[in-house]
Scaffold this active site. Sequence first.
Site, PDB file in Angstrom:
ATOM      1  CB  CYS A  51      -0.906  -0.014   1.230  1.00 52.51           C
ATOM      2  SG  CYS A  51      -1.839   1.513   1.468  1.00 52.51           S
ATOM      3  CE1 TYR A  82      -6.206   1.976  -4.285  1.00 49.84           C
ATOM      4  CE2 TYR A  82      -8.580   1.704  -4.441  1.00 49.84           C
ATOM      5  CZ  TYR A  82      -7.374   1.386  -3.848  1.00 49.84           C
ATOM      6  OH  TYR A  82      -7.337   0.474  -2.835  1.00 49.84           O
ATOM      7  CD  GLU A  94      -1.945   0.755  -3.923  1.00 53.77           C
ATOM      8  OE1 GLU A  94      -1.445   1.198  -2.868  1.00 53.77           O
ATOM      9  OE2 GLU A  94      -3.115   0.356  -3.997  1.00 53.77           O
ATOM     10  CG  ASP A 129      -3.220  -4.321   1.252  1.00 51.75           C
ATOM     11  OD1 ASP A 129      -4.453  -4.296   1.328  1.00 51.75           O
ATOM     12  OD2 ASP A 129      -2.488  -3.476   1.790  1.00 51.75           O
ATOM     13  CE1 TYR A 134      -2.532  -2.731  -2.287  1.00 55.02           C
ATOM     14  CE2 TYR A 134      -3.634  -4.737  -2.997  1.00 55.02           C
ATOM     15  CZ  TYR A 134      -3.693  -3.426  -2.555  1.00 55.02           C
ATOM     16  OH  TYR A 134      -4.919  -2.816  -2.393  1.00 55.02           O
ATOM     17  CB  CYS A 200       0.067   2.250   8.003  1.00 57.32           C
ATOM     18  SG  CYS A 200       1.803   2.068   7.534  1.00 57.32           S
ATOM     19  CB  CYS A 209      12.593  -5.950  16.054  1.00 54.65           C
ATOM     20  SG  CYS A 209      11.258  -6.457  14.971  1.00 54.65           S
TER      21      CYS A 209
END
Length: 229
Positions: A51, A82, A94, A129, A134, A200, A209
Amino acid sequence: MRQSRPEIPGPPLPGRSEALPDIPVTHEVLGTPLHGPWGESSEILYVAMGCFWGTERIFWRLPGVLATAAGYMGGLTPNPTYDEVCSGRTGHAEAAMVVYDRSQTDPETLLRSFWENHDPTTQDRQGNDRGTQYRSAIYWTTQEQESAALATHDAFQQVLTDNGHGEISTELASASEVGPFYYAETVHQQYLHKNPMGYCNHGPNGMTCPVGIVRQDQLPSQESVLGRE
């Protein structure tokens, strides 16, 4: 790395000869021109990582970035909308345009944020998505960007392999090869600044991490939140 551009189901949509109307001229966050000019030391890099709302925000926050924009790239339909892109019949991703000052930052630094903030191993998918729009991609405009894209791809693939993850599916190509960047509709420009609680699905992918790559079936989808405002 992805070896070919995505296939389109049926002939590509015809699109239109004119750009989409009412695209802003100024970046909502940075206050800089959205269409240029940006100065002699400016360069443009195009990236796609799911996205484009989250993609754009990642890059407008980085030091040395002069402007960003959400748009469509890598397809066949001129000036797509879109809805047309989401149909899968334009071939576009995108994408985000990233304009940066070469005296303040460099492609390697920018691409570090690219690799570390999405899952480049899931082809045509980020979270829930799903679709070729994507896909993960880097489209370069300079030889230095090309070298950085290839080098960081190989370096991050080793990190993924060492941590038991799969092959990178990112499309790597020159911007001149894949075609123009088309600005997305006004609603999509700097979307997460205008909608700070908006959807998001970007963030550290686990290589920086200890929690590991986020499971792709635990995230919502862009389409599931459209129209909530």
